[in-house]
Design a protein around this motif. Structure first.
Motif, PDB file in Angstrom:
ATOM      1  N   PHE A  54      22.170   5.705  -4.389  1.00  0.00           N
ATOM      2  CA  PHE A  54      22.745   7.057  -4.427  1.00  0.00           C
ATOM      3  C   PHE A  54      24.103   7.004  -3.742  1.00  0.00           C
ATOM      4  O   PHE A  54      24.446   5.987  -3.118  1.00  0.00           O
ATOM      5  N   ASP A 341      25.966  12.920  -4.735  1.00  0.00           N
ATOM      6  CA  ASP A 341      25.630  12.873  -6.162  1.00  0.00           C
ATOM      7  C   ASP A 341      24.240  13.472  -6.372  1.00  0.00           C
ATOM      8  O   ASP A 341      23.616  13.275  -7.404  1.00  0.00           O
ATOM      9  N   ASP A 342      23.773  14.213  -5.374  1.00  0.00           N
ATOM     10  CA  ASP A 342      22.422  14.770  -5.397  1.00  0.00           C
ATOM     11  C   ASP A 342      22.413  16.042  -6.261  1.00  0.00           C
ATOM     12  O   ASP A 342      23.210  16.961  -6.040  1.00  0.00           O
ATOM     13  N   ARG A 344      19.347  17.630  -6.908  1.00  0.00           N
ATOM     14  CA  ARG A 344      18.066  18.315  -6.728  1.00  0.00           C
ATOM     15  C   ARG A 344      18.326  19.794  -6.459  1.00  0.00           C
ATOM     16  O   ARG A 344      19.116  20.149  -5.598  1.00  0.00           O
ATOM     17  N   ALA A 369      28.278  13.025  -9.741  1.00  0.00           N
ATOM     18  CA  ALA A 369      26.877  13.313 -10.089  1.00  0.00           C
ATOM     19  C   ALA A 369      26.580  13.272 -11.588  1.00  0.00           C
ATOM     20  O   ALA A 369      25.569  13.824 -12.039  1.00  0.00           O
ATOM     21  N   GLU A 371      25.665  10.792 -13.652  1.00  0.00           N
ATOM     22  CA  GLU A 371      24.491  10.016 -14.058  1.00  0.00           C
ATOM     23  C   GLU A 371      23.201  10.780 -13.718  1.00  0.00           C
ATOM     24  O   GLU A 371      22.305  10.919 -14.563  1.00  0.00           O
ATOM     25  N   ASN A 372      23.133  11.290 -12.495  1.00  0.00           N
ATOM     26  CA  ASN A 372      21.936  12.041 -12.097  1.00  0.00           C
ATOM     27  C   ASN A 372      21.772  13.312 -12.923  1.00  0.00           C
ATOM     28  O   ASN A 372      20.660  13.706 -13.269  1.00  0.00           O
ATOM     29  N   SER A 373      22.891  13.954 -13.253  1.00  0.00           N
ATOM     30  CA  SER A 373      22.823  15.187 -14.048  1.00  0.00           C
ATOM     31  C   SER A 373      22.285  14.890 -15.445  1.00  0.00           C
ATOM     32  O   SER A 373      21.433  15.605 -15.967  1.00  0.00           O
TER      33      SER A 373
END
Ligand code: UDX
Length: 450
Positions: A54, A341-342, A344, A369, A371-373
């Motif tokens: 992360f 890049d969180d 949640r 963010a 990739e996480n999105s």
């Protein structure tokens, strides 16, 4: 064994998420020998090669440096952790249970079930995770009954107050250290904590030793207070909008009062992330179990005010476009806050999702963010840059206050959008700069600046 025997403590940190990975690297930075432990093999092998799963500013560099210096290693073996360390930190997640407000403490349970039976010598476990009050006492008796070391294995609670995006600084320069110890516990718990944090204590960091329940409650109360402060200013922002006042100036003026303070009085899209939203809910659930539900009913309103910001933002976007159906909306920001890049419970992504469900063509850009999105919301439209996201937009929404967005130039953006309309979901732009450049600017609680 006297703890003073080791100035350099041998430490394991179980759980290598935002909290654990930071704690492991920082403990190594303090001079200790650290083993980071995680059941996720893929994560462990990434970390071993100095790669962060992360984004946290400075953490990858610090981790690499500590690995290089031979102070930090990673493993997926509890037996290795038990053999290696005298002090074990537990930093696993306690997310919201599916369909309930209460916290899911199963990861903690399974760490105790795996670690305690392999601890054979006098050792100390220090829990860092945010937990429902009463959890630490339960884990302590379970650990002692499972371990061959029996009551030579002690467990204390040492809650963590770090913020994502500032995690290293918050760990190495904390405002305070809190340690909860059980009634009649072996003094080695406090001695171990004093040894581990010796550097910080020498620098004058306040160190509060409490009972287990007070330590657990301190953490969750601090988060509940911060959430309340944010929802308070957001409620005032609604009144400012109705009355034609400016909430930013109001917060500045209020914040000069040292009893109030300016921090956490930024009105906007509200709080999200892996902590504040689930913590206030878990706190309400636990108070209910303890027969003290009434004491925390106000947190329900704190939650309501916060969630209302998201629907309000969707409404504001709709007003700007006339209708959302077929309109193009640029969403700048997807992380729940800048320098992370969180995603949640990210307010930004939540708004982007709602807009798309209501028929808008949404284009999201975030500096870190993406990739996480994409993993969380694969159906949203994503762009590689601010300019790409804003191409032919009917309205531009700034939903996370990254510096890249604060410093946007209204003139260069004007060249790509369909309509010069911007909604500042974090009150992070200067209204005059945008209105002077011919844009229609709207913020939260900023009626006076329109
Ligand atoms: C929080 C606590 O601050 C930290 O002490 C605890 O250990 C974990 O939970 P974190 O979740 O990393 O930390 O983020 P924080 O900086 O507290 O921000 C939380 C949310 O509140 C973000 O979505 C942020 O955008 C929002 N926020 C913060 C506001 O809307 N207004 C503010 O004035 C401050």
């Amino acid at each position: 064994m006297g703890w003073k025997e080791f100035g350099r403590v041998k430490i394991s940190v179980v759980g290598t998420g935002y909290l654990g990975a930071t704690h492991a690297a920082c403990m190594a930075r303090l001079g200790h020998d650290v083993l980071g432990v995680d059941v996720d093999e893929a994560k462990v092998s990434k970390l071993r090669s100095g790669e962060m799963p992360f984004y946290e500013p400075g953490l990858e560099e610090l981790t690499r440096e500590m690995i290089g210096a031979g102070k930090l290693q990673f493993s997926s073996s509890f037996a290795e952790a038990a053999e290696f360390a005298d002090v074990h930190f537990i930093a696993v997640g306690t997310p919201q249970r599916r369909g309930e407000f209460a916290a899911d403490t199963s990861a903690l349970d399974s760490v105790i079930a795996s670690l305690a039976p392999v601890i054979t010598r006098p050792s100390v476990i220090l829990g860092k995770s945010t937990v429902p009050v009463g959890t630490a006492a339960d884990l302590r008796s379970r650990a002692q009954s499972l371990s061959p070391a029996g009551d030579q294995l002690e467990l204390g609670w040492n809650p963590e107050f770090l913020r994502e995006g500032h995690a290293i600084k918050d760990t190495l320069e904390p405002d305070r250290l809190v340690l909860g110890v059980a009634d009649g516990a072996d003094p080695r718990v406090e001695a171990a904590a004093r040894e581990v944090y010796g550097d910080l204590l020498e620098r004058g960091v306040p160190f509060l030793v409490t009972d287990l329940a007070t330590a657990e409650l301190t953490k969750i109360s601090a988060n509940a207070f911060l959430a309340t402060k944010i929802s308070f200013i957001n409620a005032i922002a609604e009144v400012c909008d109705a009355a034609g006042a400016d909430v930013v100036t109001l917060a500045d003026a209020m914040g000069y009062d040292t009893r109030i303070g300016r921090a956490f009085l930024n009105a906007g899209l509200g709080f999200g992330g892996g902590c504040l939203p689930k913590d206030i809910r878990a706190f309400m659930a636990r108070a209910g179990e303890l027969g003290a539900a009434q004491a925390l009913t106000f947190l329900r309103e704190v939650d309501n005010i916060n969630m209302r910001r998201r629907t309000q933002m969707v409404e504001m976007a709709k007003q700007s476009c006339g209708t959302l159906l077929g309109s193009r909306v640029a969403v700048l920001g997807a992380a729940f806050k800048p320098n992370s890049d969180d995603v949640r419970d990210s307010p930004a992504l939540n708004v982007a999702g709602q807009l798309q469900l209501r028929g808008a063509a949404v284009s999201v850009y975030d500096p870190k963010a993406m990739e996480n999105s994409r993993m969380l919301f694969p159906t949203l439209g994503y762009s590689a840059s601010v300019l790409d996201a804003c191409e032919n937009a009917d309205v531009v929404l700034v939903l996370t206050e990254w510096d890249e967005f604060r410093n946007l130039d209204p003139d260069s953006l004007a060249g790509v959008v369909r309509q010069r309309q911007i909604i500042d979901g974090r009150n992070c732009l200067d209204p005059a700069t945008w209105t002077d450049a011919g844009w229609k600017y709207r913020g939260f609680g900023r009626a006076a600046s329109r």
